[in-house]
Motif scaffolding. Sequence first.
Motif, PDB file in Angstrom:
ATOM      1  N   ILE A   1      40.353  44.941   3.780  1.00  0.00           N
ATOM      2  CA  ILE A   1      39.249  44.030   4.118  1.00  0.00           C
ATOM      3  C   ILE A   1      38.140  44.874   4.755  1.00  0.00           C
ATOM      4  CG2 ILE A   1      40.217  43.371   6.390  1.00  0.00           C
ATOM      5  CD1 ILE A   1      39.046  40.517   5.765  1.00  0.00           C
ATOM      6  N   SER A   2      36.900  44.613   4.366  1.00  0.00           N
ATOM      7  CA  SER A   2      35.782  45.404   4.887  1.00  0.00           C
ATOM      8  C   SER A   2      35.251  44.784   6.178  1.00  0.00           C
ATOM      9  CB  SER A   2      34.660  45.444   3.847  1.00  0.00           C
ATOM     10  OG  SER A   2      34.169  44.136   3.657  1.00  0.00           O
ATOM     11  N   SER A   3      34.517  45.595   6.932  1.00  0.00           N
ATOM     12  CA  SER A   3      33.942  45.050   8.172  1.00  0.00           C
ATOM     13  C   SER A   3      32.888  43.987   7.840  1.00  0.00           C
ATOM     14  CB  SER A   3      33.336  46.164   9.020  1.00  0.00           C
ATOM     15  OG  SER A   3      32.422  46.907   8.275  1.00  0.00           O
ATOM     16  N   SER A   4      32.223  44.110   6.662  1.00  0.00           N
ATOM     17  CA  SER A   4      31.218  43.091   6.337  1.00  0.00           C
ATOM     18  C   SER A   4      31.897  41.766   5.983  1.00  0.00           C
ATOM     19  CB  SER A   4      30.263  43.551   5.238  1.00  0.00           C
ATOM     20  OG  SER A   4      30.979  43.999   4.146  1.00  0.00           O
ATOM     21  N   LYS A   5      33.090  41.844   5.353  1.00  0.00           N
ATOM     22  CA  LYS A   5      33.821  40.595   5.051  1.00  0.00           C
ATOM     23  C   LYS A   5      34.307  39.973   6.367  1.00  0.00           C
ATOM     24  CE  LYS A   5      35.623  37.519   2.407  1.00  0.00           C
ATOM     25  NZ  LYS A   5      34.733  36.633   1.659  1.00  0.00           N
ATOM     26  N   LEU A   6      34.810  40.834   7.277  1.00  0.00           N
ATOM     27  CA  LEU A   6      35.261  40.320   8.583  1.00  0.00           C
ATOM     28  C   LEU A   6      34.088  39.670   9.316  1.00  0.00           C
ATOM     29  CD1 LEU A   6      37.582  43.225   9.767  1.00  0.00           C
ATOM     30  CD2 LEU A   6      38.279  40.855   9.429  1.00  0.00           C
ATOM     31  N   SER A   7      32.910  40.288   9.171  1.00  0.00           N
ATOM     32  CA  SER A   7      31.718  39.760   9.821  1.00  0.00           C
ATOM     33  C   SER A   7      31.354  38.387   9.250  1.00  0.00           C
ATOM     34  CB  SER A   7      30.567  40.747   9.623  1.00  0.00           C
ATOM     35  OG  SER A   7      29.360  40.164   9.963  1.00  0.00           O
ATOM     36  N   GLU A   8      31.466  38.286   7.919  1.00  0.00           N
ATOM     37  CA  GLU A   8      31.159  37.019   7.242  1.00  0.00           C
ATOM     38  C   GLU A   8      32.091  35.904   7.743  1.00  0.00           C
ATOM     39  OE1 GLU A   8      31.999  35.966   2.802  1.00  0.00           O
ATOM     40  OE2 GLU A   8      30.768  37.783   2.884  1.00  0.00           O
ATOM     41  N   ILE A   9      33.377  36.263   7.916  1.00  0.00           N
ATOM     42  CA  ILE A   9      34.374  35.255   8.319  1.00  0.00           C
ATOM     43  C   ILE A   9      34.237  34.882   9.793  1.00  0.00           C
ATOM     44  CG2 ILE A   9      36.862  34.820   8.568  1.00  0.00           C
ATOM     45  CD1 ILE A   9      37.211  36.808   6.154  1.00  0.00           C
ATOM     46  N   THR A  10      34.011  35.893  10.639  1.00  0.00           N
ATOM     47  CA  THR A  10      34.042  35.628  12.092  1.00  0.00           C
ATOM     48  C   THR A  10      32.671  35.321  12.687  1.00  0.00           C
ATOM     49  OG1 THR A  10      33.724  37.980  12.572  1.00  0.00           O
ATOM     50  CG2 THR A  10      36.002  37.193  12.435  1.00  0.00           C
ATOM     51  N   GLY A  11      31.616  35.734  11.976  1.00  0.00           N
ATOM     52  CA  GLY A  11      30.268  35.548  12.521  1.00  0.00           C
ATOM     53  C   GLY A  11      29.899  36.654  13.501  1.00  0.00           C
ATOM     54  N   ILE A  12      30.785  37.655  13.633  1.00  0.00           N
ATOM     55  CA  ILE A  12      30.491  38.785  14.538  1.00  0.00           C
ATOM     56  C   ILE A  12      29.865  39.902  13.700  1.00  0.00           C
ATOM     57  CG2 ILE A  12      31.494  40.508  16.127  1.00  0.00           C
ATOM     58  CD1 ILE A  12      33.825  38.442  16.520  1.00  0.00           C
TER      59      ILE A  12
ATOM     60  N   SER B   1      28.904  43.187  11.890  1.00  0.00           N
ATOM     61  CA  SER B   1      29.867  44.165  11.357  1.00  0.00           C
ATOM     62  C   SER B   1      29.839  45.489  12.144  1.00  0.00           C
ATOM     63  CB  SER B   1      29.617  44.426   9.873  1.00  0.00           C
ATOM     64  OG  SER B   1      28.338  44.961   9.700  1.00  0.00           O
ATOM     65  N   TYR B   2      28.664  45.838  12.683  1.00  0.00           N
ATOM     66  CA  TYR B   2      28.573  47.045  13.510  1.00  0.00           C
ATOM     67  C   TYR B   2      29.466  46.885  14.748  1.00  0.00           C
ATOM     68  CZ  TYR B   2      26.775  50.299  16.962  1.00  0.00           C
ATOM     69  OH  TYR B   2      26.682  51.253  17.936  1.00  0.00           O
ATOM     70  N   GLN B   3      29.383  45.688  15.360  1.00  0.00           N
ATOM     71  CA  GLN B   3      30.183  45.402  16.555  1.00  0.00           C
ATOM     72  C   GLN B   3      31.678  45.475  16.227  1.00  0.00           C
ATOM     73  OE1 GLN B   3      28.671  44.734  19.652  1.00  0.00           O
ATOM     74  NE2 GLN B   3      30.771  45.170  20.327  1.00  0.00           N
ATOM     75  N   ILE B   4      32.037  44.952  15.061  1.00  0.00           N
ATOM     76  CA  ILE B   4      33.457  44.980  14.647  1.00  0.00           C
ATOM     77  C   ILE B   4      33.929  46.428  14.530  1.00  0.00           C
ATOM     78  CG2 ILE B   4      35.016  44.493  12.685  1.00  0.00           C
ATOM     79  CD1 ILE B   4      33.488  41.867  12.297  1.00  0.00           C
ATOM     80  N   ARG B   5      33.136  47.269  13.849  1.00  0.00           N
ATOM     81  CA  ARG B   5      33.546  48.675  13.666  1.00  0.00           C
ATOM     82  C   ARG B   5      33.643  49.372  15.024  1.00  0.00           C
ATOM     83  NH1 ARG B   5      30.039  48.148   9.309  1.00  0.00           N
ATOM     84  NH2 ARG B   5      28.323  49.192  10.375  1.00  0.00           N
ATOM     85  N   LYS B   6      32.669  49.062  15.904  1.00  0.00           N
ATOM     86  CA  LYS B   6      32.637  49.692  17.228  1.00  0.00           C
ATOM     87  C   LYS B   6      33.882  49.274  18.047  1.00  0.00           C
ATOM     88  CE  LYS B   6      29.553  50.106  21.123  1.00  0.00           C
ATOM     89  NZ  LYS B   6      28.663  49.273  21.883  1.00  0.00           N
TER      90      LYS B   6
END
Length: 187
Positions: free
Chosen positions: A13-24, A26-31
């Motif tokens: 799963i990519s950070s952009s997909k995680l971002s799409e799902i969580t609303g957070i 994607s930069y923050q997710i990777r960080k």
Amino acid sequence: MLETRDRNKLSTISSSKLSEITGINSYQIRKDFSYFGEFGKRGIGYPVSELAKKLKKIMKSNKKWDIALAGAGNIGTAFLRYKGFSKRGFTIRLVFDNDILKIGTEIDNIKILPIQEMEEHLKKQKIKIGIIAVPAQSAQEVADKMIAGGVRSILNFAPVSIRHSQGVSIKHIDIAIELEKLVYYLF
Ligand code: NAI
């Protein structure tokens, strides 16, 4: 969500997909993930099953937790009947009330115990998490008893702020406040 993807054999799963799902973002997710070591590979994403395992470990949700509930009224009864907590590792093991008509009766096979005995039972079973679902005027007294019994984390539904010492975490849930926030976004 990750477990569903894992069951569906989605391997990454990519950070952009995680971002799409969580609303957070994607930069923050990777960080955030980078604080806990190298999870994923650039351009490929995060391995779903490994990510789910690591996140469970970080969130300590791979552990099983016993919970004590104070107040076997409307809210307390709903929690006792809800089956979803155990799937996430939480079991309401002890229930306390001060109503003599309720003490000794059972809700979903859990016997309601007298609040006066709470401290002793909490110590014996080493319970660290409590839920308060008693009226506001009793909440502080009940919280004090929970803390004296060794509880360190409390989810409080009573509409009152609980005084507590350091080393104790209290999370106050107020559905009315959440509704007010939603109303704000209507305009
Ligand atoms: P309820 O009146 O149905 O139940 C309260 C229970 O607490 C009763 O069984 C009563 O015998 C017991 N109780 C009273 N004093 C006690 C004491 N000193 N020790 C042990 N047990 C005691 O109330 P309900 O509807 O379940 O609400 C519980 C609490 O949650 C209330 O404080 C209410 O204001 C609050 N609430 C919070 C919401 C939220 O969004 N946070 C939503 C709805 C209610």
